[in-house]
Design a protein around this motif. Structure first.
Motif, PDB file in Angstrom:
ATOM      1  N   ASN A 634      60.196  39.167  29.859  1.00 43.78           N
ATOM      2  CA  ASN A 634      59.765  39.587  28.635  1.00 43.78           C
ATOM      3  C   ASN A 634      59.323  40.940  28.628  1.00 43.78           C
ATOM      4  O   ASN A 634      58.200  41.434  28.167  1.00 43.78           O
ATOM      5  N   LYS A 635      59.920  41.895  29.661  1.00 43.78           N
ATOM      6  CA  LYS A 635      59.575  43.016  29.569  1.00 43.78           C
ATOM      7  C   LYS A 635      60.760  44.116  29.102  1.00 43.78           C
ATOM      8  O   LYS A 635      61.816  43.645  29.057  1.00 43.78           O
ATOM      9  N   LEU A 636      60.329  45.338  29.037  1.00 46.71           N
ATOM     10  CA  LEU A 636      61.439  46.280  28.589  1.00 46.71           C
ATOM     11  C   LEU A 636      62.473  46.421  29.636  1.00 46.71           C
ATOM     12  O   LEU A 636      62.212  46.515  30.919  1.00 46.71           O
ATOM     13  N   HIS A 637      63.736  46.475  29.004  1.00 44.67           N
ATOM     14  CA  HIS A 637      64.921  46.713  29.752  1.00 44.67           C
ATOM     15  C   HIS A 637      66.187  47.589  29.259  1.00 44.67           C
ATOM     16  O   HIS A 637      65.966  47.562  27.757  1.00 44.67           O
ATOM     17  N   ARG A 638      66.803  48.129  29.876  1.00 43.60           N
ATOM     18  CA  ARG A 638      67.821  48.925  29.137  1.00 43.60           C
ATOM     19  C   ARG A 638      69.131  49.151  30.190  1.00 43.60           C
ATOM     20  O   ARG A 638      69.187  48.685  31.211  1.00 43.60           O
ATOM     21  N   CYS A 639      70.001  49.634  29.481  1.00 45.61           N
ATOM     22  CA  CYS A 639      71.456  50.068  30.126  1.00 45.61           C
ATOM     23  C   CYS A 639      72.069  50.942  29.315  1.00 45.61           C
ATOM     24  O   CYS A 639      71.888  51.438  28.182  1.00 45.61           O
ATOM     25  N   SER A 640      72.868  52.082  30.072  1.00 43.99           N
ATOM     26  CA  SER A 640      73.476  53.158  29.455  1.00 43.99           C
ATOM     27  C   SER A 640      74.973  53.037  30.060  1.00 43.99           C
ATOM     28  O   SER A 640      75.326  52.746  30.900  1.00 43.99           O
ATOM     29  N   ILE A 641      75.690  53.869  29.215  1.00 43.63           N
ATOM     30  CA  ILE A 641      77.193  54.215  29.423  1.00 43.63           C
ATOM     31  C   ILE A 641      77.209  55.675  29.042  1.00 43.63           C
ATOM     32  O   ILE A 641      76.688  56.003  27.998  1.00 43.63           O
ATOM     33  N   PHE A 642      78.130  56.515  29.659  1.00 43.67           N
ATOM     34  CA  PHE A 642      78.481  57.741  29.433  1.00 43.67           C
ATOM     35  C   PHE A 642      80.116  57.753  29.545  1.00 43.67           C
ATOM     36  O   PHE A 642      80.780  57.548  30.198  1.00 43.67           O
ATOM     37  N   SER A 643      80.648  58.284  28.153  1.00 42.15           N
ATOM     38  CA  SER A 643      81.896  58.231  27.930  1.00 42.15           C
ATOM     39  C   SER A 643      82.767  59.435  28.275  1.00 42.15           C
ATOM     40  O   SER A 643      82.012  60.633  28.427  1.00 42.15           O
ATOM     41  N   THR A 650      72.709  54.386  25.253  1.00 46.34           N
ATOM     42  CA  THR A 650      71.702  53.611  25.566  1.00 46.34           C
ATOM     43  C   THR A 650      71.445  52.391  24.877  1.00 46.34           C
ATOM     44  O   THR A 650      71.070  52.754  23.537  1.00 46.34           O
ATOM     45  N   TYR A 651      70.990  51.147  25.500  1.00 49.74           N
ATOM     46  CA  TYR A 651      70.655  50.083  24.745  1.00 49.74           C
ATOM     47  C   TYR A 651      69.454  49.795  25.471  1.00 49.74           C
ATOM     48  O   TYR A 651      69.400  49.751  26.663  1.00 49.74           O
ATOM     49  N   MET A 652      68.388  49.356  24.780  1.00 49.57           N
ATOM     50  CA  MET A 652      66.944  49.167  25.121  1.00 49.57           C
ATOM     51  C   MET A 652      66.154  48.058  24.435  1.00 49.57           C
ATOM     52  O   MET A 652      66.456  48.137  23.247  1.00 49.57           O
ATOM     53  N   ILE A 653      65.783  47.288  25.098  1.00 48.90           N
ATOM     54  CA  ILE A 653      65.189  45.817  24.626  1.00 48.90           C
ATOM     55  C   ILE A 653      63.688  45.827  24.751  1.00 48.90           C
ATOM     56  O   ILE A 653      63.360  46.037  26.072  1.00 48.90           O
ATOM     57  N   ASP A 654      62.634  45.490  23.941  1.00 48.58           N
ATOM     58  CA  ASP A 654      61.392  45.328  24.418  1.00 48.58           C
ATOM     59  C   ASP A 654      60.705  44.530  23.387  1.00 48.58           C
ATOM     60  O   ASP A 654      61.432  44.211  22.466  1.00 48.58           O
ATOM     61  N   LYS A 655      59.581  43.880  23.748  1.00 49.28           N
ATOM     62  CA  LYS A 655      58.604  43.181  22.604  1.00 49.28           C
ATOM     63  C   LYS A 655      57.633  43.948  21.846  1.00 49.28           C
ATOM     64  O   LYS A 655      57.186  43.346  20.666  1.00 49.28           O
ATOM     65  N   ASP A 656      57.545  45.167  22.271  1.00 52.30           N
ATOM     66  CA  ASP A 656      56.550  46.025  21.379  1.00 52.30           C
ATOM     67  C   ASP A 656      57.241  47.265  20.830  1.00 52.30           C
ATOM     68  O   ASP A 656      57.910  47.918  21.400  1.00 52.30           O
ATOM     69  N   LEU A 657      57.234  47.307  19.458  1.00 44.77           N
ATOM     70  CA  LEU A 657      58.152  48.339  18.682  1.00 44.77           C
ATOM     71  C   LEU A 657      57.585  49.688  19.018  1.00 44.77           C
ATOM     72  O   LEU A 657      58.486  50.464  19.294  1.00 44.77           O
ATOM     73  N   GLU A 658      56.346  50.106  19.019  1.00 39.65           N
ATOM     74  CA  GLU A 658      55.862  51.289  19.320  1.00 39.65           C
ATOM     75  C   GLU A 658      56.326  51.688  20.917  1.00 39.65           C
ATOM     76  O   GLU A 658      56.753  52.955  20.912  1.00 39.65           O
ATOM     77  N   ASN A 659      56.487  50.901  21.793  1.00 42.44           N
ATOM     78  CA  ASN A 659      56.554  51.016  23.081  1.00 42.44           C
ATOM     79  C   ASN A 659      57.765  51.505  23.096  1.00 42.44           C
ATOM     80  O   ASN A 659      58.697  52.378  24.034  1.00 42.44           O
ATOM     81  N   ILE A 668      66.586  58.823  26.351  1.00 37.67           N
ATOM     82  CA  ILE A 668      67.652  59.461  25.817  1.00 37.67           C
ATOM     83  C   ILE A 668      67.820  60.822  25.939  1.00 37.67           C
ATOM     84  O   ILE A 668      68.833  61.465  26.002  1.00 37.67           O
ATOM     85  N   LEU A 669      66.442  61.563  25.571  1.00 38.86           N
ATOM     86  CA  LEU A 669      66.682  63.018  25.392  1.00 38.86           C
ATOM     87  C   LEU A 669      66.701  63.311  27.006  1.00 38.86           C
ATOM     88  O   LEU A 669      67.505  64.553  27.305  1.00 38.86           O
ATOM     89  N   ASN A 670      65.945  62.769  27.996  1.00 40.11           N
ATOM     90  CA  ASN A 670      66.178  63.244  29.248  1.00 40.11           C
ATOM     91  C   ASN A 670      67.550  62.938  29.754  1.00 40.11           C
ATOM     92  O   ASN A 670      68.319  63.884  30.481  1.00 40.11           O
ATOM     93  N   LEU A 671      68.229  61.783  29.571  1.00 39.04           N
ATOM     94  CA  LEU A 671      69.680  61.457  29.842  1.00 39.04           C
ATOM     95  C   LEU A 671      70.351  62.771  29.360  1.00 39.04           C
ATOM     96  O   LEU A 671      71.496  63.129  29.819  1.00 39.04           O
TER      97      LEU A 671
END
Length: 696
Positions: A634-643, A650-659, A668-671
């Motif tokens: 139930n914590k934030l997780h993500r994955c990315s791909i660069f074509s 980037t796909y990201m999933i979390d339980k808290d909208l603000e976070n 994604i700005l950093n990437l």
């Protein structure tokens, strides 16, 4: 070597003229109608060997020009042999007549001439221009509001006509199966008795239909079996008319429908021997069997061709109702309303949460115009013009000027109306459209990434629409704003088989690109849909881009679609629907993005759909892993791909909208900066929905 069409046509016609007058008319047409309705296998295939539906039509048209032939001048074995000689001659005659007309056509590079040539050929050979399951559904829904008027005029309700058209072939199949069982019973009896006799045992009656099998005991066992099998195969062929020819009472009992309605229907759609004039062209059924596919003799009826039954009611009504102005006016409005309302329901399924506005008015008070439909989906606008007009019998008989008039009305007319609406939108910052009740919608052209023009037809134009090229249609339409010309019969398939909204946009991209090429041919719109669903759209375009062909014919790619609907029609269990996606996780991801209805969602899906199969596999695994990890902790997780096109995702999933939002933007700005990407998409999922989409 140049083909002498006239010589070959005359040779085959002489065979037809020699054989048909010497065989009982009902027996002959019954055999040909049955034989040419057969499928080669349980799976649907367009190619059916030597079988063509038009064969029995040509034979029936020939017989209908003459008096009924009651006698057979051949014995049983000669008659069956001549059935197959005639089958070949009729098939060749029909094909040669069509080929001769195409060969004699001039200026096929002209868009209309190409359309005319193809249409003139197909009207004589293509007997199922759409799926029967769809047409019967359309027919029922379209005519249901006037079923009582139809009953008062013709003596049957539309529900009765649908029931007959749906179930008559099952009725005939059941009767033929009973005959086949009788033949097999006798075959088994004769076989048992013969083998008894061969072993020196007493045998019972070895005579069947005046044929004595006793002399066959001299044969070897395998040869004996072959002879018996052949005899009873011929016996079945010779008995087909007993199942194919039926009475109204027999059909009434099978359907449990009042016999008066059954008779009224059959009589409305029946011809009689000698009814056609001697000069009638037996290869063109538009004035005969297309509207009246039954032959009546005394109290019996015969169906001349199975697919004609599905379409005959609407073909007949289209002409007959014109004789009653008041009735036809109501029918015309019904068709237009049905077309637009049905299309609206299909588009709402294709594009969930879209907004559809029908019969909208615009412009100054002294020059008010109407558009049939406006469809808004995310940042896309569809201008829809619907034409429910059908091609007239004269058009279908080959009258070139009539076909041109109807194409101008149905295709060119609807396209010009759509362009008028488009110009009004483009000439103003914000325009207001209102319906008859005063409800309004404001259209701001700056809110849309793209505006699509749709010419929607009730006529099945699927085989003609690929001939309207996206480069040179000046003799038909103005291609500066190329439309999607789509029949309701193709739209219903797209609605059924396109699992998620972005597939529609991807298909339209492919379709528009393909139709830029003149040196290519597919048989129908459904072939383009088939190639697209199988993931072969890029292969087609690569061939056209990279190969220097004068002309390239792409083989049909519709069998798997037709097979799907055939299985549904037969009510088979566990019918597998064709699917664009080979990867379930990837389909889930694209569907979530599409159904978010967020800005740039379709752009993102289209970008991801461009990925190679390896990239899709890698992204899907990463996405599935992120989902699995989130479910565990139930914590934030993500994955990315660069074509390779320098765009990241980037796909990201979390339980808290603000976070979720804060983390996604920073990440994604950093990437993007780190990898010097041209663009980067980021999506955030919460509660099984994509709630955030960012593009930087």
């Amino acid at each position: 070597m140049e083909i002498d069409y006239n010589k070959l046509i005359n040779e085959n016609y002489q065979i037809i003229e020699t054989i048909i007058p010497n065989i009982n008319s009902l027996e002959l047409i019954s055999f040909l109608a049955y034989y040419n309705s057969l499928q080669e296998s349980a799976e649907y295939q367009d190619y059916r060997g030597d079988k063509n539906y038009f064969v029995s039509e040509i034979a029936a048209n020939y017989c209908l020009k003459k008096n009924y032939v009651s006698d057979n001048n051949y014995d049983v074995f000669e008659k069956i042999e001549n059935y197959f000689i005639l089958q070949k001659a009729l098939s060749s005659y029909g094909a040669l007549r069509v080929s001769s007309n195409i060969n004699n056509s001039n200026n096929l590079e002209n868009n209309f001439e190409a359309i005319y040539s193809k249409f003139n050929a197909e009207i004589k050979t293509v007997k199922n221009p759409g799926h029967p399951i769809h047409h019967l559904d359309f027919s029922n829904k379209l005519l249901a509001p006037i079923t009582d008027l139809i009953f008062s005029k013709y003596g049957f309700h539309i529900e009765t006509s649908v029931a007959i058209r749906e179930k008559l072939t099952s009725f005939l199949s059941l009767r033929l199966n009973n005959i086949r069982k009788q033949c097999n019973t006798e075959k088994n009896r004769i076989s048992r008795e013969l083998f008894k006799l061969k072993k020196g045992k007493k045998s019972k009656n070895l005579i069947y239909k005046d044929f004595d099998f006793t002399h066959l005991i001299k044969l070897e066992d395998n040869d004996l079996k072959k002879e018996i099998d052949l005899f009873f195969k011929i016996d079945f062929f010779d008995s087909i008319h007993k199942g194919w020819v039926f009475t109204s009472n027999e059909l009434s009992s099978f359907l449990n429908i009042d016999i008066t309605e059954i008779e009224n229907f059959l009589n409305t759609f029946s011809l009689r021997f000698g009814e056609l004039p001697e000069e009638f062209d037996i290869t063109n059924s538009q004035k005969s069997l297309s509207k009246k596919p039954f032959i009546k003799l005394e109290n019996s009826y015969l169906l001349t061709s199975t697919p004609l039954l599905v379409w005959c009611v609407d073909e007949y009504f289209e002409d007959d109702l014109k004789l009653d102005n008041k009735f036809f006016s109501k029918y015309t409005k019904l068709k237009h309303d049905f077309l637009l309302e049905t299309a609206e329901s299909y588009f709402r399924t294709l594009l969930p949460n879209s907004k559809f506005f029908s019969n909208m008015f615009y412009g100054p008070k002294d020059h008010v115009c109407e558009t049939d439909g406006l469809l808004i989906f995310n940042e896309y606008l569809f201008i829809i013009e619907a034409k429910a007009n059908k091609l007239s019998t004269k058009s279908k008989e080959g009258h070139k000027s009539k076909l041109k008039d109807h194409l101008d009305d149905i295709i060119k007319g609807s396209h010009n109306q759509a362009i008028r609406t488009l110009n009004y939108i483009n000439d103003n910052d914000v325009v207001i459209f209102k319906d008859k009740k005063g409800n309004s919608v404001d259209i701001n052209k700056n809110n849309f990434k793209n505006i699509f023009l749709i010419s929607l037809t009730l006529e099945q134009f699927g085989s003609l629409s690929p001939l309207f090229k996206n480069n040179d249609n000046q003799d038909i339409i103005d291609n500066s704003f190329f439309p999607w010309i789509v029949s309701l019969y193709d739209l219903v398939i797209i609605k059924d088989l396109f699992q998620t909204p972005s597939l529609l946009f991807k298909y339209l991209e492919f379709r528009n690109e393909y139709l830029k090429y003149n040196n290519t041919y597919v048989f129908e719109e459904l072939d383009l849909i088939g190639y697209f669903l199988k993931g072969n759209s890029y292969k087609l375009l690569d061939i056209l881009k990279n190969k220097d062909y004068n002309y390239f014919f792409f083989s049909p790619e519709t069998d798997f679609i037709n097979n799907y609907y055939q299985k549904i029609q037969l009510k088979e269990e566990r019918v597998i629907k064709p699917n664009y996606f080979n990867n379930i996780a990837f389909e889930e991801l694209i569907s979530k993005i599409d159904n978010s209805n967020l800005n740039d969602s379709i752009d993102l899906s289209l970008h991801l759909l461009e990925y190679s199969s390896k990239s899709i596999h890698d992204l899907s695994n990463k996405y599935s892993t992120a989902i699995k990890l989130f479910k565990n902790d139930n914590k934030l997780h993500r994955c990315s791909i660069f074509s390779l096109d320098n765009i990241g995702f980037t796909y990201m999933i979390d339980k808290d909208l603000e976070n979720l939002n804060e983390t996604l933007v920073d990440y994604i700005l950093n990437l993007k900066l780190k990898l010097n990407a041209r663009n980067w998409y980021g999506i955030g999922e919460l509660n099984n929905k994509i709630v955030t989409l960012i593009k930087i």
